[in-house]
Design a protein around this motif. Structure first.
Motif, PDB file in Angstrom:
ATOM      1  N   LYS A   1       0.864  -1.177   0.000  1.00 29.32           N
ATOM      2  CA  LYS A   1       0.000   0.000   0.000  1.00 29.32           C
ATOM      3  C   LYS A   1       0.902   1.229   0.000  1.00 29.32           C
ATOM      4  O   LYS A   1       1.775   1.366   0.854  1.00 29.32           O
ATOM      5  CB  LYS A   1      -0.914   0.019   1.233  1.00 29.32           C
ATOM      6  CG  LYS A   1      -1.956   1.129   1.187  1.00 29.32           C
ATOM      7  CD  LYS A   1      -2.930   1.023   2.354  1.00 29.32           C
ATOM      8  CE  LYS A   1      -4.008   2.103   2.266  1.00 29.32           C
ATOM      9  NZ  LYS A   1      -4.965   2.030   3.390  1.00 29.32           N
ATOM     10  N   PHE A   2       0.685   2.114  -0.980  1.00 30.78           N
ATOM     11  CA  PHE A   2       1.624   3.205  -1.199  1.00 30.78           C
ATOM     12  C   PHE A   2       1.164   4.513  -0.553  1.00 30.78           C
ATOM     13  O   PHE A   2      -0.022   4.834  -0.504  1.00 30.78           O
ATOM     14  CB  PHE A   2       1.834   3.431  -2.695  1.00 30.78           C
ATOM     15  CG  PHE A   2       2.529   2.288  -3.370  1.00 30.78           C
ATOM     16  CD1 PHE A   2       3.877   2.057  -3.150  1.00 30.78           C
ATOM     17  CD2 PHE A   2       1.831   1.433  -4.216  1.00 30.78           C
ATOM     18  CE1 PHE A   2       4.523   1.006  -3.766  1.00 30.78           C
ATOM     19  CE2 PHE A   2       2.470   0.380  -4.831  1.00 30.78           C
ATOM     20  CZ  PHE A   2       3.826   0.157  -4.606  1.00 30.78           C
ATOM     21  N   LEU A   3       2.169   5.272  -0.074  1.00 35.81           N
ATOM     22  CA  LEU A   3       1.947   6.629   0.405  1.00 35.81           C
ATOM     23  C   LEU A   3       1.988   7.582  -0.782  1.00 35.81           C
ATOM     24  O   LEU A   3       2.757   7.380  -1.724  1.00 35.81           O
ATOM     25  CB  LEU A   3       3.047   7.024   1.404  1.00 35.81           C
ATOM     26  CG  LEU A   3       3.089   6.223   2.716  1.00 35.81           C
ATOM     27  CD1 LEU A   3       4.371   6.524   3.472  1.00 35.81           C
ATOM     28  CD2 LEU A   3       1.870   6.573   3.569  1.00 35.81           C
ATOM     29  N   GLU A   4       1.171   8.631  -0.728  1.00 38.86           N
ATOM     30  CA  GLU A   4       1.159   9.609  -1.796  1.00 38.86           C
ATOM     31  C   GLU A   4       1.100  11.012  -1.199  1.00 38.86           C
ATOM     32  O   GLU A   4       0.762  11.215  -0.033  1.00 38.86           O
ATOM     33  CB  GLU A   4      -0.026   9.369  -2.738  1.00 38.86           C
ATOM     34  CG  GLU A   4       0.027   8.042  -3.470  1.00 38.86           C
ATOM     35  CD  GLU A   4      -1.053   7.926  -4.532  1.00 38.86           C
ATOM     36  OE1 GLU A   4      -1.014   8.710  -5.500  1.00 38.86           O
ATOM     37  OE2 GLU A   4      -1.944   7.075  -4.373  1.00 38.86           O
ATOM     38  N   GLY A   5       1.411  12.009  -2.065  1.00 40.41           N
ATOM     39  CA  GLY A   5       1.293  13.410  -1.684  1.00 40.41           C
ATOM     40  C   GLY A   5       2.129  13.763  -0.468  1.00 40.41           C
ATOM     41  O   GLY A   5       3.283  13.335  -0.321  1.00 40.41           O
ATOM     42  N   VAL A   6       1.539  14.574   0.456  1.00 39.78           N
ATOM     43  CA  VAL A   6       2.285  15.015   1.644  1.00 39.78           C
ATOM     44  C   VAL A   6       2.621  13.838   2.553  1.00 39.78           C
ATOM     45  O   VAL A   6       3.592  13.896   3.316  1.00 39.78           O
ATOM     46  CB  VAL A   6       1.493  16.081   2.429  1.00 39.78           C
ATOM     47  CG1 VAL A   6       1.450  17.385   1.662  1.00 39.78           C
ATOM     48  CG2 VAL A   6       0.097  15.582   2.763  1.00 39.78           C
ATOM     49  N   TYR A   7       1.851  12.758   2.509  1.00 38.92           N
ATOM     50  CA  TYR A   7       2.127  11.589   3.343  1.00 38.92           C
ATOM     51  C   TYR A   7       3.402  10.886   2.866  1.00 38.92           C
ATOM     52  O   TYR A   7       4.185  10.373   3.669  1.00 38.92           O
ATOM     53  CB  TYR A   7       0.940  10.634   3.329  1.00 38.92           C
ATOM     54  CG  TYR A   7      -0.354  11.327   3.684  1.00 38.92           C
ATOM     55  CD1 TYR A   7      -0.612  11.698   5.001  1.00 38.92           C
ATOM     56  CD2 TYR A   7      -1.282  11.657   2.702  1.00 38.92           C
ATOM     57  CE1 TYR A   7      -1.786  12.365   5.334  1.00 38.92           C
ATOM     58  CE2 TYR A   7      -2.450  12.322   3.018  1.00 38.92           C
ATOM     59  CZ  TYR A   7      -2.701  12.680   4.334  1.00 38.92           C
ATOM     60  OH  TYR A   7      -3.851  13.347   4.658  1.00 38.92           O
TER      61      TYR A   7
END
Length: 655
Positions: free
Chosen positions: A616-622
């Motif tokens: 499960k991938f982190l995106e944006g500011v996360y």
């Protein structure tokens, strides 16, 4: 051999064994200069057949150039001015059956003497009847039983209808009617229903006529096509017609064995399976026979030094014979003492090539190898120049395991020569993660947009940046956005056919507006970092921001939050005018808080680990706050370690 019927020397009739049927049914056993005539096409052909050819087939029999004389049922002798070749020719033209076949069949069935009981016209009870092809002459224990059964058919077709009798010129009370009617019977009953060779008349295997499959045979003798082919061959040879066009129909069966079944008279125990290249060690030629004895027929003769394959080595107690196969597929037997083993050549060159010199990580392919000379033997040893990039097994199957270039190497066991082929391994990108999907930038300001390629080990690392409207905002090769004029556009990051967009809104700052951030906060574009992680309540964060505009705080879901709530990654500061018109948005970043709840704990560790494992991938500011090391890369094990140290209060994360 004792207990085995040998057709070459034994007399009388016996039931065929399974092996005998397999032997006689395999057409490859009879593809030689003589026996192939068992598969000669049997229909009449004006471009091939002549009356002179019929006479040459009849040569050596009492039918040769003989006028037809016969006896009536009353014993009266009738003389005619027609020869037997005249009657055969007329029968062929009428029936459409090859006259050579008819002549050969007559020679086989009742020749060479005109006094044969089937055509003498004198058999008691069957006087004046003739059957030149022994049609209906089924076996019987009675004396002349088969002949009488054939003559019974000649009398009335064994109960045939009047129409059938008329079609077949029954009764066959003259040689002319017997030869002509029998030709019609043969053509109608066999040749015209797909049994257009001697072989097919014995073995009904033509699937175009399923109603006749396996049972519709002209003769019971398995070797009849084999035997009759001799007389046909001799006729062609004696008439100098072997170089003329001749049609053959040879069946090819599904799932045929590689090597045909041996003659039943040949003992399997006299041979061992082999696969050795041999050459003819003779001064002139070496005869190849159908069996391991000089009594067997010569198939062909091979010249001195010709190379063949010994497929079975003779281990007979006395004179030894070997079974060989020629390059054209012909199989036969030769004296073992006249064969010598071909010296095995050594490998002098190895060439390797591949279908794809560019391989995706995890894929496999077979390395194509060419050895010079082709007949050289020897074990090939496979290896690669870098097993971190390529692995190869001993079958020459290569697996791409890591990015880069490496060579596959093949060499003979114990040898020094080698063949190589270079392969490049790559890992394709399948996604791009942007640090922002939407950003507000003041006119004249810049903002650094960060992109991470998935997977991290991808060979495709060069991201192409572009703006859909350069008049509103531009972007350089490193993802740095410059706001030009008020408006909205998209900044695009792409690799190959993968595209990701960040919406950019450029706004202008009015002179009467006032907004000031405490020096402890790090404000870049519309991102606010440097948060005091020990006290993230809005009441505390609000003290660090001074403005004459209205402010509103929301959580990472976009819901308004009160002064007692905490700020987390993805929370926003919205700047508004008195009439509640939105001027600008800022987004908060709390490094280590990758779920936006305003806390740094073990849940964040779990989320980063899932990102690293690509579940499960982190995106944006996360994605950005997961990179605690702040090196611009995707979160890694090093970031997990820093997060764990923070939780254990060993070393706190620098915001």
């Amino acid at each position: 051999m004792n207990g085995i019927y040998n057709v070459e020397i034994d007399k009388g009739w016996v039931n065929a064994s399974r092996r005998a049927v397999e032997y006689t049914m395999d057409p490859r056993n009879f593809i030689n200069e003589i026996r192939i005539f068992g598969s000669e096409k049997l229909s009449y052909d004006t471009s091939i057949h002549t009356k002179d050819g019929i006479e040459k087939i009849l040569y050596g029999t009492e039918f040769y150039k003989m006028n037809v004389n016969y006896k009536t049922s009353e014993g009266m002798t009738i003389t005619t001015d027609k020869t037997y070749s005249d009657l055969i020719w007329e029968a062929a033209v009428y029936s459409g059956v090859s006259p050579y076949h008819l002549a050969s069949r007559i020679r086989q069935e009742v020749g060479p003497f005109i006094t044969h009981p089937s055509i003498s016209g004198t058999v008691s009870g069957y006087e004046g009847l003739y059957n030149f092809y022994n049609i209906g002459a089924t076996s019987s224990s009675e004396i002349l039983g088969a002949v009488k059964n054939g003559l019974s058919y000649a009398r009335d077709g064994k109960g045939a209808s009047e129409e059938e009798k008329q079609n077949l010129f029954l009764p066959w009370d003259t040689p002319e009617k017997a030869i002509k009617g029998g030709a019609v019977f043969i053509g109608r009953s066999y040749i015209s229903v797909g049994q257009n060779t001697l072989y097919l008349q014995k073995f009904a295997v033509n699937t175009d006529y399923p109603e006749n499959l396996f049972w519709h045979q002209y003769m019971t003798n398995c070797l009849a096509p084999y035997s009759e082919s001799v007389s046909i061959y001799k006729a062609y040879r004696n008439s100098n017609m072997l170089d003329s066009p001749i049609g053959f129909l040879i069946p090819v069966y599904e799932n045929m064995p590689d090597i045909m079944t041996d003659n039943p008279n040949i003992a399997d125990s006299d041979f061992q399976t082999d696969n050795t290249k041999m050459y003819a060690n003779v001064t002139t030629t070496l005869n190849v026979r159908t069996g391991p004895d000089t009594s067997y027929e010569i198939i062909t003769a091979i010249p001195k030094d010709m190379i063949v394959t010994r497929i079975r080595r003779g281990i007979q107690s006395e004179e030894k014979w070997d079974k060989i196969q020629l390059d054209n597929g012909m199989v036969g037997y030769v004296f073992a003492s006249y064969l010598k083993e071909v010296p095995k050549p050594t490998i002098t060159q190895i060439e390797l090539n591949v279908e794809n010199a560019l391989m995706q990580k995890g894929s496999q392919q077979v390395i194509n190898i060419k050895i010079t000379p082709e007949e050289a033997e020897g074990k090939i040893v496979w290896a690669t120049s870098d097993e971190n990039i390529l692995c190869v097994d001993q079958e020459g199957i290569v697996t791409a395991v890591g990015n880069g270039k490496a060579k596959v190497i093949a060499k003979p066991l114990g040898g020094t020569i080698e063949g190589t082929v270079e392969i490049t391994v790559y890992t394709p990108a399948y996604d791009i993660l942007l640090s922002k999907e939407k950003v507000n930038i003041f006119q004249g300001k810049t903002f650094q947009l960060v992109a991470n390629v998935l997977p991290e080990e991808s060979s495709q690392t060069q991201i192409m940046w572009s703006s859909e409207n350069d008049e509103i905002a531009t972007v350089n090769a490193d993802g740095l956005i410059e706001a030009k004029q008020v408006g909205t556009t998209n900044i695009v990051a792409n690799i190959g056919n993968i595209y990701k967009k960040c919406e950019v809104m450029v706004i202008t700052w009015e002179p009467e507006w006032f907004l000031e951030f405490d020096n402890s906060l790090q404000v870049t574009g519309n991102e606010i970092a440097g948060l005091p992680w020990e006290n993230l309540q809005i009441s505390n964060i609000g003290k660090l921001i001074k403005t004459n505009l209205q402010t509103q705080f929301t959580n990472n879901k976009g819901d308004s939050i009160s002064e007692t709530d905490v700020i987390g990654t993805g929370s926003k500061l919205i700047i508004k005018t008195e009439d509640q018109s939105e001027v600008y948005q800022y987004e908060f970043l709390l490094y280590g808080d990758v779920n936006g709840d305003g806390a740094i704990n073990s849940l964040d560790v779990l989320i980063i680990q899932k990102h690293i494992l690509e579940t499960k991938f982190l995106e944006g500011v996360y994605l950005k706050t997961g990179n605690i090391s702040k090196n611009g890369n995707s979160p890694s094990a090093l970031d997990v370690l820093k997060l764990q140290k923070h939780i254990l209060e060993v070393k706190y994360i620098e915001q």
